[in-house]
Design a protein around this motif. Structure first.
Motif, PDB file in Angstrom:
ATOM      1  N   ALA A  38      24.571  36.116  43.266  1.00  0.00           N
ATOM      2  CA  ALA A  38      24.302  35.049  43.274  1.00  0.00           C
ATOM      3  C   ALA A  38      26.221  34.782  44.831  1.00  0.00           C
ATOM      4  N   GLY A  39      27.253  35.646  44.666  1.00  0.00           N
ATOM      5  CA  GLY A  39      27.710  35.871  45.017  1.00  0.00           C
ATOM      6  C   GLY A  39      29.223  35.368  45.095  1.00  0.00           C
ATOM      7  N   CYS A  40      29.475  35.228  43.553  1.00  0.00           N
ATOM      8  CA  CYS A  40      30.769  34.697  42.362  1.00  0.00           C
ATOM      9  C   CYS A  40      30.746  35.786  42.085  1.00  0.00           C
ATOM     10  N   GLY A  41      32.194  35.956  41.079  1.00  0.00           N
ATOM     11  CA  GLY A  41      32.650  36.430  40.189  1.00  0.00           C
ATOM     12  C   GLY A  41      33.218  37.354  40.953  1.00  0.00           C
ATOM     13  N   GLU A  42      32.895  38.505  40.182  1.00  0.00           N
ATOM     14  CA  GLU A  42      33.660  39.591  40.861  1.00  0.00           C
ATOM     15  C   GLU A  42      33.622  40.060  42.204  1.00  0.00           C
ATOM     16  N   THR A  43      32.868  39.466  42.946  1.00  0.00           N
ATOM     17  CA  THR A  43      32.121  40.093  44.215  1.00  0.00           C
ATOM     18  C   THR A  43      33.305  39.461  44.772  1.00  0.00           C
ATOM     19  N   LEU A  44      33.869  38.358  44.818  1.00  0.00           N
ATOM     20  CA  LEU A  44      35.195  37.242  45.542  1.00  0.00           C
ATOM     21  C   LEU A  44      36.034  37.918  45.294  1.00  0.00           C
ATOM     22  N   LEU A  45      36.019  39.552  44.598  1.00  0.00           N
ATOM     23  CA  LEU A  45      37.741  40.080  44.874  1.00  0.00           C
ATOM     24  C   LEU A  45      37.451  40.921  46.109  1.00  0.00           C
TER      25      LEU A  45
END
Length: 264
Positions: A121-128
């Motif tokens: 969905a593009g949140c969590g760890e992907t923000l890193l």
């Protein structure tokens, strides 16, 4: 925060009642995590359906945040509240940050969760891996006059947490909450990169040894995750941070460069 011990969010468990139960030991408690927008909420629903997870899925996430923060304040528990949030847009972050700012609570951007559904969905760890977007979330929250923490995870391929720390500090963050993943040395690297941030060290904090390892590495504060509802663990950890603060560690090692707005 005083004492320099936080309770880390546990999805589906960390509400006002949970924070109140730990208030005798901790200086702050991060409620949530709570999914804010349609995309992140759909990911959480899929996680619940596929894995029988415990998650917060109120009909109105912002109303839930307000209700929980108000309930904690009404209890007169002596603890600073924060709310860990998952989101896919800056607009969603702004809404939650405004609710937190109105109640002197910390808005914590979740750049930590690694479940496949959240990452898709593009949140969590992907923000890193998307520092510009993460910094935009921080700036959006800071723009609502909220104190801002960012929850991150070590050992993510291609991610230098020192660079992340510098970027979120420049965007207006006040704290960075580091799941060290058995890499205690990363705490010092983060602190060196952004000394103005309050560095909260997380992962395996259970006793005097783990507390001392993180504080000696450069953390300002430690947090307890899974055993945050175990009074025996909280008692041990609180005794260890008190011992350090009373002079067993380097002068100023616990409070560090904590800005006034993050203090209780």
């Amino acid at each position: 925060m005083d004492p320099p011990l936080a309770l880390a969010s546990l999805s589906g468990d960390s509400d006002a009642e949970w924070a109140r139960a730990g208030a005798d030991y901790a200086g702050a408690a991060f409620l949530g995590g709570i999914a804010l927008d349609a995309e992140s909420r759909a990911a959480v629903r899929a996680m619940v359906a596929d894995r029988d997870r415990s998650e917060f899925l109120p009909a109105d996430p912002l109303a839930w945040i307000a209700e929980q923060l108000d309930a904690l304040a009404d209890s007169e528990a002596d603890i600073r509240a924060g709310v860990n949030v998952r989101a896919t847009t800056e607009m969603a972050i702004r809404g939650a940050a405004a609710v937190c700012a109105d109640r002197d609570a910390i808005l914590e951007v979740n750049a930590h969760c690694r479940q496949a559904e959240l990452c898709a969905a593009g949140c969590g760890e992907t923000l890193l891996a998307d520092t510009d977007r993460l910094a935009g979330y921080v700036a959006a929250a800071a723009g609502e006059s909220a104190d801002v923490s960012v929850k991150v995870r070590a050992e993510v391929d291609g991610v230098d947490l020192a660079d992340t720390a510098r970027a979120v500090a420049d965007a207006g963050a006040d704290a960075i909450h580091v799941d060290a993943m058995d890499s205690e040395g990363i705490v010092g690297c983060v602190k060196d990169a952004a000394p103005e941030l309050v560095v909260i060290a997380n992962n395996g904090v259970r006793d005097r040894r783990t507390v001392r390892e993180y504080l000696a590495a450069g953390a300002d504060t430690v947090s307890v995750g899974r055993p945050s509802d175990d009074e025996r663990v909280l008692r041990r950890v609180r005794a260890a941070v008190d011992e350090w603060a009373d002079g067993d560690g380097p002068a100023g090692a616990v409070t560090g460069a904590e800005p006034p707005e993050v203090s209780r």
